[in-house]
Design a protein around this motif. Structure first.
Motif, short mmCIF file in Angstrom:
data_model
loop_
_atom_site.label_atom_id
_atom_site.label_comp_id
_atom_site.label_asym_id
_atom_site.label_seq_id
_atom_site.Cartn_x
_atom_site.Cartn_y
_atom_site.Cartn_z
N MET A 183 19.33 20.04 24.75
CA MET A 183 20.36 21.05 25.31
C MET A 183 21.48 21.35 24.78
SD MET A 183 20.01 23.39 27.47
CE MET A 183 20.83 24.44 28.61
N ILE A 184 22.27 20.04 23.91
CA ILE A 184 23.09 20.04 22.97
C ILE A 184 23.12 20.66 21.87
CG2 ILE A 184 24.81 17.77 22.47
CD1 ILE A 184 25.71 18.64 25.03
N GLU A 185 21.80 20.26 21.47
CA GLU A 185 21.71 21.44 20.08
C GLU A 185 22.24 22.89 20.36
OE1 GLU A 185 19.88 19.13 21.23
OE2 GLU A 185 19.84 17.30 20.14
N TYR A 186 21.55 22.95 21.57
CA TYR A 186 22.10 24.81 20.96
C TYR A 186 23.90 25.19 21.56
CZ TYR A 186 22.05 29.52 23.93
OH TYR A 186 22.07 30.38 24.26
N PHE A 187 24.26 23.70 21.97
CA PHE A 187 25.15 24.55 22.46
C PHE A 187 25.98 24.55 21.23
CE2 PHE A 187 24.34 23.55 27.03
CZ PHE A 187 24.50 25.06 27.14
N VAL A 188 25.28 23.01 20.08
CA VAL A 188 26.22 22.98 19.05
C VAL A 188 26.24 24.56 18.30
CG1 VAL A 188 26.35 21.89 16.76
CG2 VAL A 188 26.45 20.47 19.49
N ASP A 189 24.69 24.49 17.71
CA ASP A 189 24.48 25.58 16.73
C ASP A 189 25.31 26.61 17.86
OD1 ASP A 189 22.75 24.24 15.78
OD2 ASP A 189 20.53 24.75 16.50
N PHE A 190 25.46 27.33 18.86
CA PHE A 190 25.91 28.25 19.61
C PHE A 190 27.01 28.22 18.54
CE2 PHE A 190 28.43 30.23 22.86
CZ PHE A 190 27.76 31.97 23.04
N ALA A 191 27.87 27.29 19.42
CA ALA A 191 29.24 26.97 18.97
C ALA A 191 30.55 27.32 17.21
CB ALA A 191 30.23 25.78 19.10
N ILE A 192 28.89 27.01 16.62
CA ILE A 192 28.71 26.59 15.08
C ILE A 192 28.76 28.34 14.63
CG2 ILE A 192 27.97 26.26 12.95
CD1 ILE A 192 27.66 23.61 14.14
N ILE A 193 27.53 29.39 15.54
CA ILE A 193 28.01 30.49 14.52
C ILE A 193 28.84 31.54 15.77
CG2 ILE A 193 25.96 32.50 15.92
CD1 ILE A 193 25.00 30.57 13.65
N ALA A 194 29.11 31.15 16.58
CA ALA A 194 30.68 32.11 17.10
C ALA A 194 31.54 31.81 16.55
CB ALA A 194 30.23 31.51 18.96
N ALA A 195 31.95 30.43 16.07
CA ALA A 195 33.15 30.63 15.00
C ALA A 195 32.38 30.64 13.55
CB ALA A 195 33.14 28.99 14.58
N LEU A 196 31.60 31.85 13.54
CA LEU A 196 31.27 31.64 11.46
C LEU A 196 31.60 33.39 12.48
CD1 LEU A 196 28.09 29.73 10.52
CD2 LEU A 196 31.00 30.18 9.39
N ILE A 197 31.15 33.66 12.84
CA ILE A 197 30.91 35.53 13.84
C ILE A 197 32.84 35.71 13.28
CG2 ILE A 197 30.56 36.77 15.10
CD1 ILE A 197 27.88 35.72 15.61
N ILE A 198 33.11 34.87 14.63
CA ILE A 198 35.00 34.88 14.65
C ILE A 198 35.55 35.38 12.95
CG2 ILE A 198 37.22 34.58 15.15
CD1 ILE A 198 34.92 33.60 17.80
N GLY A 199 35.40 33.81 12.23
CA GLY A 199 35.81 34.19 11.34
C GLY A 199 35.60 34.89 10.39
N ILE A 200 34.19 35.07 10.19
CA ILE A 200 33.65 36.14 9.34
C ILE A 200 34.63 37.80 9.78
CG2 ILE A 200 31.77 37.13 8.20
CD1 ILE A 200 30.60 34.92 8.43
N THR A 201 34.65 37.61 10.81
CA THR A 201 35.53 38.86 11.39
C THR A 201 36.75 39.38 10.97
OG1 THR A 201 33.57 39.36 12.98
CG2 THR A 201 35.66 40.37 13.67
N ALA A 202 37.11 37.73 11.09
CA ALA A 202 38.35 38.53 11.29
C ALA A 202 39.35 37.60 9.54
CB ALA A 202 39.29 36.82 11.13
N LEU A 203 38.56 37.82 8.56
CA LEU A 203 38.54 37.85 7.22
C LEU A 203 38.19 39.15 6.86
CD1 LEU A 203 37.50 34.19 5.48
CD2 LEU A 203 40.01 35.17 6.12
N ASN A 204 37.29 39.75 7.15
CA ASN A 204 37.31 41.01 6.55
C ASN A 204 37.36 41.68 6.82
OD1 ASN A 204 34.68 43.28 5.50
ND2 ASN A 204 34.49 43.16 7.99
N GLY A 205 38.95 41.56 8.07
CA GLY A 205 39.91 43.07 8.14
C GLY A 205 40.90 42.52 7.12
N VAL A 206 41.07 41.51 7.04
CA VAL A 206 42.17 41.07 5.97
C VAL A 206 41.99 41.70 4.85
CG1 VAL A 206 43.88 39.31 4.69
CG2 VAL A 206 43.27 39.18 7.48
#
Length: 60
Positions: A1-24
Motif C-alpha cells: 500500500m505504501i508503494e501506491y502512495f509513493v507512486d501517486f506522489a511521484i506521478i502527481a509531482a511530475l504532472i504538476i511540474g510538467i504543467t508549470a514548466l509547460n506554461g513558462v
C-alpha cells in the motif's frame, strides 16, 4: 500500500511540474515569436518617464 502512495506522489509531482514548466516555456516562445518590436516597450516608456529626474539616495 505504501508503494501506491509513493507512486501517486511521484506521478502527481511530475504532472504538476510538467504543467508549470509547460506554461513558462510556451509563454517565452510566444513572447519571442510574437513580441516583435514591443519587447522593450515598458523599459523605454519608463526611461522616457524618468528623464530629467534627480537621483536620490545611494552613492555612485
Amino acid at each position: 500500500m505504501i508503494e501506491y502512495f509513493v507512486d501517486f506522489a511521484i506521478i502527481a509531482a511530475l504532472i504538476i511540474g510538467i504543467t508549470a514548466l509547460n506554461g513558462v516555456i510556451t509563454h517565452n516562445i510566444g513572447y519571442r515569436l510574437f513580441g516583435g518590436g514591443k519587447r522593450d516597450l515598458h523599459v523605454e516608456q519608463t526611461k522616457k518617464t524618468q528623464a530629467g529626474w534627480k537621483l536620490v539616495g545611494g552613492r555612485k
